[in-house]
Design a protein around this motif. Structure first.
Motif, PDB file in Angstrom:
ATOM      1  N   UNK A 148       0.835  -1.199   0.000  1.00 21.17           N
ATOM      2  CA  UNK A 148       0.000   0.000   0.000  1.00 21.17           C
ATOM      3  C   UNK A 148       0.876   1.259   0.000  1.00 21.17           C
ATOM      4  N   UNK A 149       1.959   1.238   0.792  1.00 16.22           N
ATOM      5  CA  UNK A 149       2.889   2.380   0.815  1.00 16.22           C
ATOM      6  C   UNK A 149       3.453   2.623  -0.578  1.00 16.22           C
ATOM      7  N   UNK A 150       3.901   1.539  -1.244  1.00 14.40           N
ATOM      8  CA  UNK A 150       4.429   1.677  -2.601  1.00 14.40           C
ATOM      9  C   UNK A 150       3.369   2.232  -3.543  1.00 14.40           C
ATOM     10  N   UNK A 151       2.138   1.717  -3.437  1.00 20.87           N
ATOM     11  CA  UNK A 151       1.048   2.184  -4.293  1.00 20.87           C
ATOM     12  C   UNK A 151       0.744   3.668  -4.053  1.00 20.87           C
ATOM     13  N   UNK A 152       0.747   4.081  -2.791  1.00 17.17           N
ATOM     14  CA  UNK A 152       0.454   5.485  -2.457  1.00 17.17           C
ATOM     15  C   UNK A 152       1.478   6.419  -3.102  1.00 17.17           C
ATOM     16  N   UNK A 153       2.750   6.032  -3.038  1.00 15.09           N
ATOM     17  CA  UNK A 153       3.783   6.895  -3.619  1.00 15.09           C
ATOM     18  C   UNK A 153       3.804   6.806  -5.139  1.00 15.09           C
ATOM     19  N   UNK A 154       3.404   5.671  -5.696  1.00 22.83           N
ATOM     20  CA  UNK A 154       3.254   5.584  -7.153  1.00 22.83           C
ATOM     21  C   UNK A 154       2.114   6.492  -7.623  1.00 22.83           C
ATOM     22  N   UNK A 155       1.030   6.552  -6.837  1.00 20.89           N
ATOM     23  CA  UNK A 155      -0.071   7.474  -7.158  1.00 20.89           C
ATOM     24  C   UNK A 155       0.419   8.917  -7.073  1.00 20.89           C
ATOM     25  N   UNK A 156       1.259   9.203  -6.081  1.00 22.79           N
ATOM     26  CA  UNK A 156       1.852  10.543  -5.975  1.00 22.79           C
ATOM     27  C   UNK A 156       2.589  10.902  -7.267  1.00 22.79           C
ATOM     28  N   UNK A 157       3.412   9.983  -7.767  1.00 27.97           N
ATOM     29  CA  UNK A 157       4.161  10.242  -8.995  1.00 27.97           C
ATOM     30  C   UNK A 157       3.223  10.360 -10.193  1.00 27.97           C
ATOM     31  N   UNK A 158       2.166   9.554 -10.214  1.00 27.08           N
ATOM     32  CA  UNK A 158       1.182   9.637 -11.303  1.00 27.08           C
ATOM     33  C   UNK A 158       0.509  11.009 -11.312  1.00 27.08           C
ATOM     34  N   UNK A 159       0.077  11.464 -10.147  1.00 24.44           N
ATOM     35  CA  UNK A 159      -0.580  12.770 -10.053  1.00 24.44           C
ATOM     36  C   UNK A 159       0.377  13.890 -10.438  1.00 24.44           C
ATOM     37  N   UNK A 160       1.633  13.732 -10.063  1.00 23.43           N
ATOM     38  CA  UNK A 160       2.620  14.772 -10.337  1.00 23.43           C
ATOM     39  C   UNK A 160       3.029  14.806 -11.809  1.00 23.43           C
ATOM     40  N   UNK A 161       3.343  13.616 -12.357  1.00 25.24           N
ATOM     41  CA  UNK A 161       3.905  13.554 -13.711  1.00 25.24           C
ATOM     42  C   UNK A 161       2.819  13.576 -14.780  1.00 25.24           C
ATOM     43  N   UNK A 162       1.781  12.778 -14.603  1.00 22.52           N
ATOM     44  CA  UNK A 162       0.750  12.627 -15.639  1.00 22.52           C
ATOM     45  C   UNK A 162      -0.315  13.718 -15.531  1.00 22.52           C
ATOM     46  N   UNK A 163      -0.814  13.928 -14.313  1.00 25.38           N
ATOM     47  CA  UNK A 163      -1.892  14.896 -14.117  1.00 25.38           C
ATOM     48  C   UNK A 163      -1.392  16.325 -13.948  1.00 25.38           C
ATOM     49  N   UNK A 164      -0.113  16.477 -13.620  1.00 25.35           N
ATOM     50  CA  UNK A 164       0.458  17.813 -13.514  1.00 25.35           C
ATOM     51  C   UNK A 164       0.206  18.535 -12.206  1.00 25.35           C
ATOM     52  N   UNK A 165      -0.248  17.809 -11.169  1.00 20.79           N
ATOM     53  CA  UNK A 165      -0.450  18.446  -9.869  1.00 20.79           C
ATOM     54  C   UNK A 165       0.895  18.772  -9.224  1.00 20.79           C
ATOM     55  N   UNK A 166       0.993  19.910  -8.574  1.00 18.58           N
ATOM     56  CA  UNK A 166       2.175  20.263  -7.803  1.00 18.58           C
ATOM     57  C   UNK A 166       1.804  21.248  -6.715  1.00 18.58           C
ATOM     58  N   UNK A 167       2.795  21.718  -6.000  1.00 16.33           N
ATOM     59  CA  UNK A 167       2.534  22.731  -4.994  1.00 16.33           C
ATOM     60  C   UNK A 167       1.829  22.221  -3.754  1.00 16.33           C
ATOM     61  N   UNK A 168       0.884  23.019  -3.237  1.00 11.50           N
ATOM     62  CA  UNK A 168       0.249  22.742  -1.942  1.00 11.50           C
ATOM     63  C   UNK A 168      -0.550  21.444  -1.953  1.00 11.50           C
ATOM     64  N   UNK A 169      -1.224  21.157  -3.071  1.00 13.99           N
ATOM     65  CA  UNK A 169      -2.012  19.921  -3.161  1.00 13.99           C
ATOM     66  C   UNK A 169      -1.148  18.694  -2.947  1.00 13.99           C
ATOM     67  N   UNK A 170      -0.012  18.644  -3.626  1.00 11.25           N
ATOM     68  CA  UNK A 170       0.881  17.497  -3.503  1.00 11.25           C
ATOM     69  C   UNK A 170       1.592  17.479  -2.159  1.00 11.25           C
ATOM     70  N   UNK A 171       1.816  18.651  -1.580  1.00 12.06           N
ATOM     71  CA  UNK A 171       2.446  18.715  -0.263  1.00 12.06           C
ATOM     72  C   UNK A 171       1.537  18.072   0.788  1.00 12.06           C
ATOM     73  N   UNK A 172       0.224  18.367   0.728  1.00  6.27           N
ATOM     74  CA  UNK A 172      -0.725  17.750   1.664  1.00  6.27           C
ATOM     75  C   UNK A 172      -0.831  16.234   1.405  1.00  6.27           C
ATOM     76  N   UNK A 173      -0.859  15.852   0.137  1.00  2.30           N
ATOM     77  CA  UNK A 173      -0.927  14.427  -0.194  1.00  2.30           C
ATOM     78  C   UNK A 173       0.310  13.704   0.342  1.00  2.30           C
ATOM     79  N   UNK A 174       1.478  14.304   0.148  1.00  2.00           N
ATOM     80  CA  UNK A 174       2.730  13.699   0.575  1.00  2.00           C
ATOM     81  C   UNK A 174       2.795  13.555   2.093  1.00  2.00           C
ATOM     82  N   UNK A 175       2.262  14.533   2.793  1.00  2.00           N
ATOM     83  CA  UNK A 175       2.221  14.455   4.259  1.00  2.00           C
ATOM     84  C   UNK A 175       1.330  13.306   4.718  1.00  2.00           C
ATOM     85  N   UNK A 176       0.174  13.158   4.063  1.00  2.00           N
ATOM     86  CA  UNK A 176      -0.712  12.036   4.381  1.00  2.00           C
ATOM     87  C   UNK A 176      -0.074  10.699   4.070  1.00  2.00           C
TER      88      UNK A 176
END
Length: 272
Positions: free
Chosen positions: A224-252
């Motif tokens: 699950x940890x691996x999947x969560x961080x893979x989703x982080x990379x997907x949101x960042x690279x594919x969807x283009x999310x960055x900044x505060x949204x990804x900071x909150x996601x990364x903290x979670x």
């Protein structure tokens, strides 16, 4: 076979570095990382071929008689064809996924053969690989920790800027863009290390004498940890999310990592 334990260890180290390079290229389209990964993989092929030829000369036959030798030859085939395809067609993502499988087969060969031989050197190699599994997992957790710290600093810096609190603390936190980038890079380094650690752990679990359960709390938690961080990379690279949204996601994500490390480990049947 395990008289050349150092050669196995060298192959594993170079193979891991190659996978990390291909993963960085997979995420960032980094040509320097791709070239470095290709030459590292070429070194793996040379070392594997040297070992394969050595075993052929020593045993006077091609080492594919047993399933253990077959796994090694299969891993060699995957490396060989991935290098050829990489030179002819430049299918970079295919090379990465192929060699994740090749690395898994290589580890499966080592653990099963060590169990079959049951020699002191073989079992020592298995113990070292188990130690490597634990070490890589902890190092990956270290990178995720750094990433979370950068994200927390980003959130704090963002709040200060929004509230227009201009002070020395604001300057010492650093630039928002750099904090966001540092957090992202730390995840890129942590994910392949955790992936390799999980592969080593799975292979050891199946080939050791201890009982292994897919539904073990720590095993599931690590996936699950691996999947969560893979989703982080997907949101960042594919969807283009960055900044505060990804900071909150990364903290979670990091909070769940802590739950996995402390709570799920205590509930596990074979983890500490």
């Amino acid at each position: 076979m395990f008289d050349l334990k150092w050669l196995y260890e060298l192959i594993i180290v170079v193979y891991c570095l190659s996978l990390i390079g291909y993963f960085i290229d997979f995420i960032q389209n980094n040509r320097k990382a791709n070239r470095a990964a290709f030459w590292l993989l070429s070194m793996v092929w040379v070392l594997q071929t040297f070992f394969l030829l050595g075993q052929t000369l020593l045993e006077s036959h091609f080492p594919i008689v047993t399933i253990y030798d077959g796994l090694y030859f299969y891993a060699w085939i995957l490396v060989t064809f991935s290098l050829i395809l990489n030179r002819l067609f430049r299918i970079d993502f295919f090379i990465f996924f192929t060699n994740v499988l090749g690395f898994f087969m290589m580890m499966l060969h080592i653990f099963t053969r060590a169990q079959y031989d049951a020699t002191e050197k073989a079992m020592r190699l298995v113990s070292e690989l188990l130690a490597t599994h634990i070490t890589l997992a902890i190092i990956s957790y270290g990178f995720f920790t750094f990433s979370c710290i950068f994200s927390f600093m980003y959130i704090f810096q963002y709040r200060l800027l929004k509230e227009k609190k201009w002070n020395k603390r604001l300057l010492r936190l650093g630039d928002l863009g750099k904090l966001d980038t540092f957090s992202y890079v730390a995840v890129i380094l942590g994910v392949p290390l955790l992936l390799i650690a999980i592969i080593l752990g799975l292979v050891w679990g199946y080939t050791s004498g201890d009982e292994f359960y897919w539904y073990d709390s720590k095993t599931l938690g690590s996936f699950v940890v691996l999947l969560i961080y893979l989703i982080y990379l997907f949101l960042r690279v594919v969807k283009g999310y960055q900044g505060r949204t990804m900071a909150f996601y990364n903290t979670g994500a990091f909070l769940f990592l802590l739950v996995n490390f402390f709570l799920f480990s205590s509930l596990s049947n074979f983890h500490f």
